[in-house]
Scaffold this motif. Structure first.
Motif, PDB file in Angstrom:
ATOM      1  N   MET A  42     -58.557  -9.023 -14.880  1.00  0.00           N
ATOM      2  CA  MET A  42     -57.473  -8.770 -14.250  1.00  0.00           C
ATOM      3  C   MET A  42     -57.792  -8.965 -12.831  1.00  0.00           C
ATOM      4  O   MET A  42     -56.245  -9.541 -11.939  1.00  0.00           O
ATOM      5  CB  MET A  42     -56.561  -7.396 -14.995  1.00  0.00           C
ATOM      6  CG  MET A  42     -55.442  -6.561 -13.924  1.00  0.00           C
ATOM      7  SD  MET A  42     -53.990  -7.927 -13.735  1.00  0.00           S
ATOM      8  CE  MET A  42     -53.729  -7.340 -15.812  1.00  0.00           C
ATOM      9  N   HIS A  43     -58.780  -9.010 -11.976  1.00  0.00           N
ATOM     10  CA  HIS A  43     -58.784  -9.012 -10.690  1.00  0.00           C
ATOM     11  C   HIS A  43     -59.138 -10.692 -10.508  1.00  0.00           C
ATOM     12  O   HIS A  43     -60.435 -10.108 -11.756  1.00  0.00           O
ATOM     13  CB  HIS A  43     -59.831  -7.860  -9.493  1.00  0.00           C
ATOM     14  CG  HIS A  43     -58.994  -6.672  -9.594  1.00  0.00           C
ATOM     15  ND1 HIS A  43     -59.465  -5.260  -9.614  1.00  0.00           N
ATOM     16  CD2 HIS A  43     -57.102  -6.530  -9.332  1.00  0.00           C
ATOM     17  CE1 HIS A  43     -58.691  -4.608  -9.273  1.00  0.00           C
ATOM     18  NE2 HIS A  43     -57.335  -5.137  -9.034  1.00  0.00           N
ATOM     19  N   GLY A  44     -59.101 -11.652 -10.012  1.00  0.00           N
ATOM     20  CA  GLY A  44     -59.228 -13.235 -10.284  1.00  0.00           C
ATOM     21  C   GLY A  44     -60.743 -13.449  -9.863  1.00  0.00           C
ATOM     22  O   GLY A  44     -61.447 -14.159 -10.523  1.00  0.00           O
ATOM     23  N   ALA A  45     -61.355 -12.175  -9.039  1.00  0.00           N
ATOM     24  CA  ALA A  45     -63.187 -12.528  -8.983  1.00  0.00           C
ATOM     25  C   ALA A  45     -63.912 -12.422  -9.312  1.00  0.00           C
ATOM     26  O   ALA A  45     -65.083 -12.464  -9.670  1.00  0.00           O
ATOM     27  CB  ALA A  45     -63.131 -12.710  -7.757  1.00  0.00           C
ATOM     28  N   GLU A  46     -63.449 -10.839 -10.389  1.00  0.00           N
ATOM     29  CA  GLU A  46     -64.258 -10.383 -11.131  1.00  0.00           C
ATOM     30  C   GLU A  46     -64.058 -11.128 -12.200  1.00  0.00           C
ATOM     31  O   GLU A  46     -63.814 -10.166 -13.700  1.00  0.00           O
ATOM     32  CB  GLU A  46     -63.492  -9.047 -11.483  1.00  0.00           C
ATOM     33  CG  GLU A  46     -63.392  -8.449  -9.958  1.00  0.00           C
ATOM     34  CD  GLU A  46     -62.589  -6.386  -9.560  1.00  0.00           C
ATOM     35  OE1 GLU A  46     -62.370  -6.522 -10.710  1.00  0.00           O
ATOM     36  OE2 GLU A  46     -62.660  -6.046  -8.983  1.00  0.00           O
ATOM     37  N   VAL A  47     -65.471 -12.374 -12.874  1.00  0.00           N
ATOM     38  CA  VAL A  47     -64.835 -12.879 -13.803  1.00  0.00           C
ATOM     39  C   VAL A  47     -66.062 -12.792 -14.667  1.00  0.00           C
ATOM     40  O   VAL A  47     -65.646 -13.285 -16.549  1.00  0.00           O
ATOM     41  CB  VAL A  47     -65.251 -14.565 -13.465  1.00  0.00           C
ATOM     42  CG1 VAL A  47     -64.389 -15.290 -13.096  1.00  0.00           C
ATOM     43  CG2 VAL A  47     -66.941 -14.080 -13.078  1.00  0.00           C
ATOM     44  N   GLY A  90     -57.996 -12.881  -5.275  1.00  0.00           N
ATOM     45  CA  GLY A  90     -57.474 -11.816  -6.562  1.00  0.00           C
ATOM     46  C   GLY A  90     -57.719 -10.723  -6.915  1.00  0.00           C
ATOM     47  O   GLY A  90     -57.018 -10.327  -8.639  1.00  0.00           O
ATOM     48  N   ARG A  91     -57.653 -10.724  -5.676  1.00  0.00           N
ATOM     49  CA  ARG A  91     -57.066  -8.517  -6.370  1.00  0.00           C
ATOM     50  C   ARG A  91     -55.932  -8.441  -5.765  1.00  0.00           C
ATOM     51  O   ARG A  91     -55.499  -7.063  -6.400  1.00  0.00           O
ATOM     52  CB  ARG A  91     -58.288  -8.208  -5.378  1.00  0.00           C
ATOM     53  CG  ARG A  91     -58.144  -6.050  -5.515  1.00  0.00           C
ATOM     54  CD  ARG A  91     -59.490  -5.832  -4.547  1.00  0.00           C
ATOM     55  NE  ARG A  91     -59.956  -4.881  -5.018  1.00  0.00           N
ATOM     56  CZ  ARG A  91     -60.075  -4.342  -5.737  1.00  0.00           C
ATOM     57  NH1 ARG A  91     -60.475  -4.356  -6.655  1.00  0.00           N
ATOM     58  NH2 ARG A  91     -60.512  -2.603  -6.313  1.00  0.00           N
ATOM     59  N   PHE A  92     -55.347  -8.942  -5.207  1.00  0.00           N
ATOM     60  CA  PHE A  92     -53.963  -8.705  -4.995  1.00  0.00           C
ATOM     61  C   PHE A  92     -52.212  -9.603  -4.975  1.00  0.00           C
ATOM     62  O   PHE A  92     -53.633 -10.735  -4.905  1.00  0.00           O
ATOM     63  CB  PHE A  92     -53.666  -7.966  -3.381  1.00  0.00           C
ATOM     64  CG  PHE A  92     -54.852  -6.846  -3.015  1.00  0.00           C
ATOM     65  CD1 PHE A  92     -54.818  -5.617  -3.585  1.00  0.00           C
ATOM     66  CD2 PHE A  92     -55.281  -7.332  -2.476  1.00  0.00           C
ATOM     67  CE1 PHE A  92     -55.212  -4.745  -2.442  1.00  0.00           C
ATOM     68  CE2 PHE A  92     -56.755  -6.725  -1.806  1.00  0.00           C
ATOM     69  CZ  PHE A  92     -56.740  -5.097  -2.159  1.00  0.00           C
ATOM     70  N   LEU A 172     -62.383  -4.422 -17.971  1.00  0.00           N
ATOM     71  CA  LEU A 172     -63.727  -4.692 -17.250  1.00  0.00           C
ATOM     72  C   LEU A 172     -63.256  -5.072 -16.099  1.00  0.00           C
ATOM     73  O   LEU A 172     -62.715  -6.568 -15.863  1.00  0.00           O
ATOM     74  CB  LEU A 172     -64.223  -5.931 -18.161  1.00  0.00           C
ATOM     75  CG  LEU A 172     -64.336  -5.346 -20.301  1.00  0.00           C
ATOM     76  CD1 LEU A 172     -65.300  -6.737 -20.492  1.00  0.00           C
ATOM     77  CD2 LEU A 172     -65.638  -4.266 -19.979  1.00  0.00           C
ATOM     78  N   HIS A 173     -64.158  -4.717 -14.619  1.00  0.00           N
ATOM     79  CA  HIS A 173     -63.940  -4.804 -14.233  1.00  0.00           C
ATOM     80  C   HIS A 173     -65.452  -5.314 -12.996  1.00  0.00           C
ATOM     81  O   HIS A 173     -66.264  -5.262 -13.851  1.00  0.00           O
ATOM     82  CB  HIS A 173     -62.913  -4.416 -13.154  1.00  0.00           C
ATOM     83  CG  HIS A 173     -61.947  -3.630 -13.655  1.00  0.00           C
ATOM     84  ND1 HIS A 173     -61.071  -4.636 -12.784  1.00  0.00           N
ATOM     85  CD2 HIS A 173     -60.961  -3.928 -13.937  1.00  0.00           C
ATOM     86  CE1 HIS A 173     -59.356  -3.997 -12.775  1.00  0.00           C
ATOM     87  NE2 HIS A 173     -59.736  -3.374 -14.108  1.00  0.00           N
ATOM     88  N   THR A 174     -65.734  -5.635 -12.228  1.00  0.00           N
ATOM     89  CA  THR A 174     -66.301  -5.475 -11.372  1.00  0.00           C
ATOM     90  C   THR A 174     -65.989  -5.236  -9.870  1.00  0.00           C
ATOM     91  O   THR A 174     -65.193  -4.616  -9.391  1.00  0.00           O
ATOM     92  CB  THR A 174     -67.479  -7.235 -11.209  1.00  0.00           C
ATOM     93  OG1 THR A 174     -66.410  -7.698  -9.948  1.00  0.00           O
ATOM     94  CG2 THR A 174     -67.092  -7.549 -12.128  1.00  0.00           C
ATOM     95  N   GLY A 175     -67.602  -5.127  -9.167  1.00  0.00           N
ATOM     96  CA  GLY A 175     -66.908  -3.950  -7.987  1.00  0.00           C
ATOM     97  C   GLY A 175     -67.963  -6.005  -6.920  1.00  0.00           C
ATOM     98  O   GLY A 175     -67.479  -6.893  -7.510  1.00  0.00           O
TER      99      GLY A 175
END
Ligand SMILES: [Zn+2]
Length: 370
Positions: A42-47, A90-92, A172-175
């Motif tokens: 969902m957040h672009g960089a959290e691949v 890609g977070r906002f 599923l996300h990442t920091g």
């Protein structure tokens, strides 16, 4: 091999009129187990979650399934394409500035209304009635005139409609630069030990727009309303945000471990049939959300990050050096920052250059063993 089906769902259009679509993979169980919804990116960089879904698909095809499983990689088709130079943002939403994971829907009146209507029914009947009501409330928004929905809201609603059909929801996300950690609703605390994740954040029944909250808050609220009417009811849904590690990184072997980890939890939940996935013996640390502290950079400069991620550190342990070369001759150019309490560093900012007030670290404090 267990068959997998694919559907591409339409979630909007971009400026040249081309459709935005998201791939949805489904495996059907034998109908006796809980159903599962897992999405990633969902957040672009959290691949990394996409690689975990790949590893899950590889394994799930060889397993017997009691419950249906729905897997959604690339959950945000704008986010993962939102580049600036070499980096993915890609977070906002770049137009509105709103966090892509804060646009899910919650009708705060619905649990109270449904509790009053359903208190005389059995738990199973309440469950079915409320699930239909949740899905209907999403449908109603998607069927409203197109001009009533923002880009991000339309994407979120399409995903939430799939999530509400499941008993188990994993986002599923990442920091940025991060150790693995799990966002777990307080009522599901006992389930946290079935993930092989050492650091667990326990979150209260408060909706802040994220998918995990959108999946469990209505049910948790329904339980509270029913219990207040002397009607026994347990929350039948579990939802977690699984933070897999750092952004901008695909690691297929770590993804295999992450997939095994998720399969361990699904095995505990009875989704899999006779599958050999069991939790590891390990120390798991819990932290209440109110004790999850942000440490902002006290000055601008260039940062050397020193705190080990994911391990307890004592108050006074150095966590960063900040270098300020413009004052090499006038004052000390090097400042060492230290932890001001016992803590576990969970994540830090991804860049070495920071402004005063940049979110430098996030720490678990007042931790306890789970
Ligand atoms: Zn995220």
């Amino acid at each position: 091999m267990h068959p997998v089906s694919q559907e591409n769902i339409y979630v909007g259009e971009v400026a040249n009129g081309l459709p935005l679509t998201i791939p949805v993979y489904r495996l059907k169980g034998n109908g006796t187990g809980k159903s599962v919804y897992i999405q990633a990116n969902m957040h672009g960089a959290e691949v990394q979650g996409n690689a975990v879904i790949y590893q899950l698909l590889e394994q799930l095809q060889t397993l017997e399934l009691n419950g249906d499983i729905t897997l959604v990689p690339y959950a945000n088709p704008i986010g993962c394409n939102q580049k600036s130079g070499e980096f993915t943002l890609g977070r906002f939403d770049p137009i509105t500035g709103v966090n892509w994971n804060r646009m899910y829907h919650y009708d705060s009146q619905l649990p109270k209304l449904m509790a009053e209507q359903c208190a005389h029914l059995s738990s199973g009947e309440i469950r079915n009635t409320f699930q239909h009501a949740l899905i209907a409330s999403i449908d109603a928004q998607l069927e409203a005139p197109a001009h009533t929905l923002s880009t991000g809201k339309r994407i979120a609603l399409q995903l939430q409609q799939l999530a509400h059909q499941a008993d188990i929801v994993l986002d599923l996300h990442t920091g940025p630069i991060s150790t693995q950690h799990l966002y777990c609703p307080e009522y599901a605390r006992a389930s946290a030990k079935y993930f092989n994740i050492a650091n667990v954040l326990l979150i209260p029944n408060e909706f802040d727009g994220a998918l995990d909250e959108a999946a469990f808050c209505p049910w948790w609220q329904l339980k509270a309303q029913l219990n207040a009417l002397d009607c026994a009811f347990e929350v039948p849904v579990e939802a977690f945000t699984v933070e897999l590690g750092s952004q901008e990184r695909i690691d297929l072997s770590a993804a295999k471990d992450d997939a095994d980890n998720i399969l361990t939890y699904l095995n505990y939940q009875g989704v899999l049939q006779d599958a050999p996935f069991y939790p590891k013996e390990m120390t798991r640390y819990g932290c209440m959300l109110s004790d999850y502290k942000t440490y902002y950079a006290p000055m601008g400069g260039m940062v050397e990050y020193l705190a080990p991620l994911g391990e307890p550190i004592a108050a006074g342990t150095p966590i960063a050096n900040i270098l300020r070369m413009e004052r090499y001759l006038s004052e000390t150019p090097l400042h060492t920052l230290c932890a001001d309490s016992d803590a576990i560093a969970i994540l830090h900012f991804a860049s070495a250059s920071v402004n005063q007030g940049t979110e430098l670290y996030k720490f678990f404090t007042n931790t306890f063993e789970l």
